[in-house]
Write a protein that holds these residues in place. Structure first.
Motif, PDB file in Angstrom:
ATOM      1  N   ALA A   1       0.829  -1.203   0.000  1.00  0.00           N
ATOM      2  CA  ALA A   1       0.000   0.000   0.000  1.00  0.00           C
ATOM      3  C   ALA A   1       0.865   1.255   0.000  1.00  0.00           C
ATOM      4  CB  ALA A   1      -0.929  -0.010   1.219  1.00  0.00           C
ATOM      5  N   ARG A   2       1.925   1.232   0.787  1.00  0.00           N
ATOM      6  CA  ARG A   2       2.820   2.395   0.844  1.00  0.00           C
ATOM      7  C   ARG A   2       3.573   2.583  -0.466  1.00  0.00           C
ATOM      8  NH1 ARG A   2       4.425   0.993   7.063  1.00  0.00           N
ATOM      9  NH2 ARG A   2       3.070   2.552   8.062  1.00  0.00           N
ATOM     10  N   ALA A   3       3.997   1.462  -1.072  1.00  0.00           N
ATOM     11  CA  ALA A   3       4.708   1.552  -2.345  1.00  0.00           C
ATOM     12  C   ALA A   3       3.787   2.073  -3.441  1.00  0.00           C
ATOM     13  CB  ALA A   3       5.272   0.185  -2.732  1.00  0.00           C
ATOM     14  N   PHE A   4       2.535   1.648  -3.410  1.00  0.00           N
ATOM     15  CA  PHE A   4       1.573   2.116  -4.413  1.00  0.00           C
ATOM     16  C   PHE A   4       1.319   3.607  -4.239  1.00  0.00           C
ATOM     17  CE2 PHE A   4      -2.714   3.086  -5.823  1.00  0.00           C
ATOM     18  CZ  PHE A   4      -2.749   2.519  -7.092  1.00  0.00           C
ATOM     19  N   ALA A   5       1.125   4.044  -2.989  1.00  0.00           N
ATOM     20  CA  ALA A   5       0.871   5.460  -2.729  1.00  0.00           C
ATOM     21  C   ALA A   5       2.040   6.335  -3.173  1.00  0.00           C
ATOM     22  CB  ALA A   5       0.583   5.671  -1.245  1.00  0.00           C
ATOM     23  N   ALA A   6       3.245   5.761  -3.145  1.00  0.00           N
ATOM     24  CA  ALA A   6       4.437   6.517  -3.561  1.00  0.00           C
ATOM     25  C   ALA A   6       4.634   6.489  -5.073  1.00  0.00           C
ATOM     26  CB  ALA A   6       5.674   5.949  -2.866  1.00  0.00           C
ATOM     27  N   GLY A   7       3.726   5.840  -5.794  1.00  0.00           N
ATOM     28  CA  GLY A   7       3.825   5.787  -7.242  1.00  0.00           C
ATOM     29  C   GLY A   7       4.706   4.691  -7.765  1.00  0.00           C
ATOM     30  N   GLY A   8       5.034   3.717  -6.920  1.00  0.00           N
ATOM     31  CA  GLY A   8       5.969   2.684  -7.345  1.00  0.00           C
ATOM     32  C   GLY A   8       5.339   1.425  -7.900  1.00  0.00           C
ATOM     33  N   LEU A   9       3.999   1.355  -7.925  1.00  0.00           N
ATOM     34  CA  LEU A   9       3.335   0.144  -8.403  1.00  0.00           C
ATOM     35  C   LEU A   9       2.220   0.505  -9.378  1.00  0.00           C
ATOM     36  CD1 LEU A   9       2.922  -1.811  -5.029  1.00  0.00           C
ATOM     37  CD2 LEU A   9       4.642  -2.214  -6.799  1.00  0.00           C
ATOM     38  N   PRO A  10       2.045  -0.299 -10.435  1.00  0.00           N
ATOM     39  CA  PRO A  10       0.963  -0.047 -11.386  1.00  0.00           C
ATOM     40  C   PRO A  10      -0.356  -0.598 -10.869  1.00  0.00           C
ATOM     41  CG  PRO A  10       2.182  -1.970 -12.066  1.00  0.00           C
ATOM     42  CD  PRO A  10       2.899  -1.426 -10.847  1.00  0.00           C
ATOM     43  N   ILE A  11      -1.459  -0.139 -11.454  1.00  0.00           N
ATOM     44  CA  ILE A  11      -2.772  -0.686 -11.138  1.00  0.00           C
ATOM     45  C   ILE A  11      -2.963  -1.977 -11.914  1.00  0.00           C
ATOM     46  CG2 ILE A  11      -5.259  -0.330 -11.303  1.00  0.00           C
ATOM     47  CD1 ILE A  11      -4.769   2.643 -10.995  1.00  0.00           C
TER      48      ILE A  11
ATOM     49  N   PRO B   1      -8.370  -3.875  -3.234  1.00  0.00           N
ATOM     50  CA  PRO B   1      -7.796  -2.532  -3.409  1.00  0.00           C
ATOM     51  C   PRO B   1      -6.784  -2.459  -4.549  1.00  0.00           C
ATOM     52  CG  PRO B   1      -7.853  -3.125  -1.091  1.00  0.00           C
ATOM     53  CD  PRO B   1      -8.225  -4.365  -1.851  1.00  0.00           C
ATOM     54  N   ARG B   2      -6.598  -1.256  -5.063  1.00  0.00           N
ATOM     55  CA  ARG B   2      -5.752  -1.060  -6.242  1.00  0.00           C
ATOM     56  C   ARG B   2      -4.290  -1.416  -6.021  1.00  0.00           C
ATOM     57  NH1 ARG B   2      -6.572   4.973  -7.793  1.00  0.00           N
ATOM     58  NH2 ARG B   2      -6.446   5.168  -5.522  1.00  0.00           N
ATOM     59  N   PHE B   3      -3.820  -1.403  -4.781  1.00  0.00           N
ATOM     60  CA  PHE B   3      -2.393  -1.620  -4.550  1.00  0.00           C
ATOM     61  C   PHE B   3      -1.988  -3.090  -4.559  1.00  0.00           C
ATOM     62  CE2 PHE B   3      -4.252  -1.324  -0.238  1.00  0.00           C
ATOM     63  CZ  PHE B   3      -3.891  -2.552   0.270  1.00  0.00           C
ATOM     64  N   GLU B   4      -2.972  -4.002  -4.527  1.00  0.00           N
ATOM     65  CA  GLU B   4      -2.640  -5.428  -4.454  1.00  0.00           C
ATOM     66  C   GLU B   4      -2.081  -5.939  -5.776  1.00  0.00           C
ATOM     67  OE1 GLU B   4      -2.353  -7.446  -2.161  1.00  0.00           O
ATOM     68  OE2 GLU B   4      -3.796  -7.130  -0.555  1.00  0.00           O
ATOM     69  N   GLU B   5      -1.127  -6.873  -5.694  1.00  0.00           N
ATOM     70  CA  GLU B   5      -0.552  -7.462  -6.904  1.00  0.00           C
ATOM     71  C   GLU B   5      -1.483  -8.490  -7.526  1.00  0.00           C
ATOM     72  OE1 GLU B   5       2.995  -9.706  -6.078  1.00  0.00           O
ATOM     73  OE2 GLU B   5       2.336 -10.128  -4.029  1.00  0.00           O
ATOM     74  N   ARG B   6      -2.384  -9.065  -6.722  1.00  0.00           N
ATOM     75  CA  ARG B   6      -3.431  -9.954  -7.227  1.00  0.00           C
ATOM     76  C   ARG B   6      -4.764  -9.357  -6.794  1.00  0.00           C
ATOM     77  NH1 ARG B   6       0.482 -13.661  -5.340  1.00  0.00           N
ATOM     78  NH2 ARG B   6       1.305 -15.035  -6.965  1.00  0.00           N
ATOM     79  N   ARG B   7      -5.533  -8.913  -7.775  1.00  0.00           N
ATOM     80  CA  ARG B   7      -6.791  -8.233  -7.480  1.00  0.00           C
ATOM     81  C   ARG B   7      -7.959  -9.072  -7.974  1.00  0.00           C
ATOM     82  NH1 ARG B   7      -7.800  -3.042  -9.720  1.00  0.00           N
ATOM     83  NH2 ARG B   7      -9.126  -2.745  -7.895  1.00  0.00           N
ATOM     84  N   TYR B   8      -9.013  -9.107  -7.157  1.00  0.00           N
ATOM     85  CA  TYR B   8     -10.163  -9.934  -7.491  1.00  0.00           C
ATOM     86  C   TYR B   8     -11.470  -9.156  -7.311  1.00  0.00           C
ATOM     87  CZ  TYR B   8      -6.810 -13.714  -7.412  1.00  0.00           C
ATOM     88  OH  TYR B   8      -5.731 -14.509  -7.685  1.00  0.00           O
TER      89      TYR B   8
END
Length: 228
Positions: free
Chosen positions: A20-30, A115-122
């Motif tokens: 979640a923190r990495a996503f908020a920092a812009g480091g992970l794609p949706i 949530p959008r930050f997860e690497e596996r989203r369902y």
């Protein structure tokens, strides 16, 4: 940070909080969400209801998490979304527990999108179902390190004690079942129930990352599920 009831706000496990923190920092794609279905098997226990749960092996997706039987919707489950979710729920339940259900056994109960930050989203539908007479559950797939029946309140207590790790959907579904005295009562409550789609948000207070539900006053103002 405002104090909120446990069903609205739960601390995220460390590994998930890091994402979640990495996503908020812009480091992970949706990552686009994938359709999935899960079944909350219920049985009467004389003092309320019990649910069947398992803990997936740590090497698997969401390993170490307490969960209900379920999995992804396959192309073979059909092109019609409503029917495909039901077929997937029935198929996955049989593959993981040996229990054979029919469409008429399933009662829609909840609908969650990861949530959008997860690497596996369902994009997951949760169904309630009574354990059919004459059938027993078993770890048919061998995918679990622990399986069993438990009262919803006891499962939540064990999670609070650090014995089990619960994702927000699992925790909320368990909490929603704590007040029912019988399986029949729970299933009746699901008949005609309006199921709202829930997309959890999150809040980083600098020490802990909290999973938030839409009712929480600190839930993000824009819908975090807009980009699926």
């Amino acid at each position: 940070m405002t104090d909120r009831p446990a069903e609205l706000r739960r601390a995220l496990p460390a590994r998930i909080a890091e994402r979640a923190r990495a996503f908020a920092a812009g480091g992970l794609p949706i990552v686009p969400s994938r359709p999935a279905a899960t079944v909350v098997l219920l049985r009467d226990a004389g003092f309320g209801v019990e649910v069947y749960v398992h803990v997936r092996h740590t090497a698997m997706a969401f390993g170490g998490m307490l969960a209900f039987p379920g999995g992804r919707v396959d192309p073979a489950d059909g092109a019609d979304p409503a029917e495909a979710f039901v077929r997937a729920a029935i198929r996955e339940t049989q593959e993981e527990t040996g229990v054979v259900l029919t469409p008429g056994d399933l009662v829609p109960w909840a609908h969650w999108i990861t949530p959008r930050f997860e690497e596996r989203r369902y994009d997951t539908w949760f169904y309630l179902a009574a354990l059919p007479d004459g059938q027993e559950t078993a770890d048919v797939s061998g995918e679990a390190s622990e399986v069993g029946w438990v009262r919803p309140a006891d499962a939540l207590a064990r999670a609070d004690a650090g014995e089990w790790v619960l994702m927000p959907p699992t925790a909320v579904v368990l909490a929603s079942l704590t007040g029912f005295a019988t399986v029949a009562e729970a299933l009746a409550a699901g008949t005609g129930r309006r199921v709202e789609t829930v997309v959890p948000g999150w809040l980083d207070d600098g020490t802990q990352v909290w999973g938030l539900l839409p009712e929480d006053p600190d839930y993000p103002g824009d819908d975090p599920g807009d980009e699926r």
